[in-house]
Design an enzyme around this catalytic site. Structure first.
Site, PDB file in Angstrom:
ATOM      1  N   ASN A   1       0.844  -1.197   0.000  1.00  0.00           N
ATOM      2  CA  ASN A   1       0.000   0.000   0.000  1.00  0.00           C
ATOM      3  C   ASN A   1       0.881   1.250   0.000  1.00  0.00           C
ATOM      4  O   ASN A   1       1.886   1.320   0.697  1.00  0.00           O
ATOM      5  CB  ASN A   1      -0.989  -0.004   1.181  1.00  0.00           C
ATOM      6  N   ILE A   2       0.478   2.210  -0.817  1.00  0.00           N
ATOM      7  CA  ILE A   2       1.232   3.459  -0.962  1.00  0.00           C
ATOM      8  C   ILE A   2       0.256   4.612  -0.758  1.00  0.00           C
ATOM      9  O   ILE A   2      -0.633   4.825  -1.593  1.00  0.00           O
ATOM     10  CB  ILE A   2       1.906   3.540  -2.348  1.00  0.00           C
TER      11      ILE A   2
ATOM     12  N   GLU B   1      -2.791  -4.694  -3.366  1.00  0.00           N
ATOM     13  CA  GLU B   1      -3.253  -5.658  -4.371  1.00  0.00           C
ATOM     14  C   GLU B   1      -3.206  -5.046  -5.765  1.00  0.00           C
ATOM     15  O   GLU B   1      -2.775  -5.683  -6.727  1.00  0.00           O
ATOM     16  CB  GLU B   1      -4.697  -6.089  -4.080  1.00  0.00           C
TER      17      GLU B   1
ATOM     18  N   CYS C   1     -10.352  -3.316  -5.104  1.00  0.00           N
ATOM     19  CA  CYS C   1      -9.358  -4.326  -5.489  1.00  0.00           C
ATOM     20  C   CYS C   1     -10.046  -5.598  -5.989  1.00  0.00           C
ATOM     21  O   CYS C   1      -9.581  -6.230  -6.937  1.00  0.00           O
ATOM     22  CB  CYS C   1      -8.430  -4.643  -4.326  1.00  0.00           C
TER      23      CYS C   1
END
Ligand code: ZN
Length: 132
Positions: free
Chosen positions: A40-41, A53, A87
């Site tokens: 995760n960013i 994902e 996602c």
């Protein structure tokens, strides 16, 4: 532990999550057998954040991968790291209904599903307007 879950754990070490303080890692594999990691960013403009994902899937697709056959997702918390709705929709675009989905937690436990457990009645280019 399976190999894909191990890769997802490695990926979460690179999480950029100063706002949520939640680290997520993902890993996918496809026809070539290569593994693509994602994490995760986050961003100060929260809407610009992206989930682990989708990073892993987009890396795979952008490098020419096809037929993504499995994804593993894990987090740095006790609960299992189930994918969010966005996602799951992206997964339905690039994975078959029976593709494997492994969901882990920080205790290195994981559960195994297939994609249509995660997103029944999925909206895809094949099913648009065809399901009752
Ligand atoms: Zn997500």
């Amino acid at each position: 532990m399976n190999k894909l879950i191990d890769e997802a754990y490695e990926a979460l070490k690179h999480s950029y999550s100063p706002y949520s303080n939640i680290k997520i890692g993902a890993a996918v594999t496809g026809k070539s057998g290569r593994i693509y990691r994602g994490t995760n960013i986050e961003n100060a403009a929260y809407g610009s954040t992206i989930c682990a994902e989708r990073v892993a899937i987009f890396k795979a697709i952008s490098e020419g991968e096809s037929d993504i056959s499995a994804i593993a997702v894990t987090g740095d918390f006790d609960g299992f790291a189930y994918p969010c709705g966005a996602c799951r929709q992206v997964m339905s675009e690039f994975m078959k209904k029976d593709a494997k989905v492994y969901v882990g937690n920080k205790n290195e436990e994981y559960k195994e599903y297939q994609l249509d457990d995660m997103i029944p009645f999925m909206f895809t280019h094949e099913t648009k307007g065809k399901q009752e």
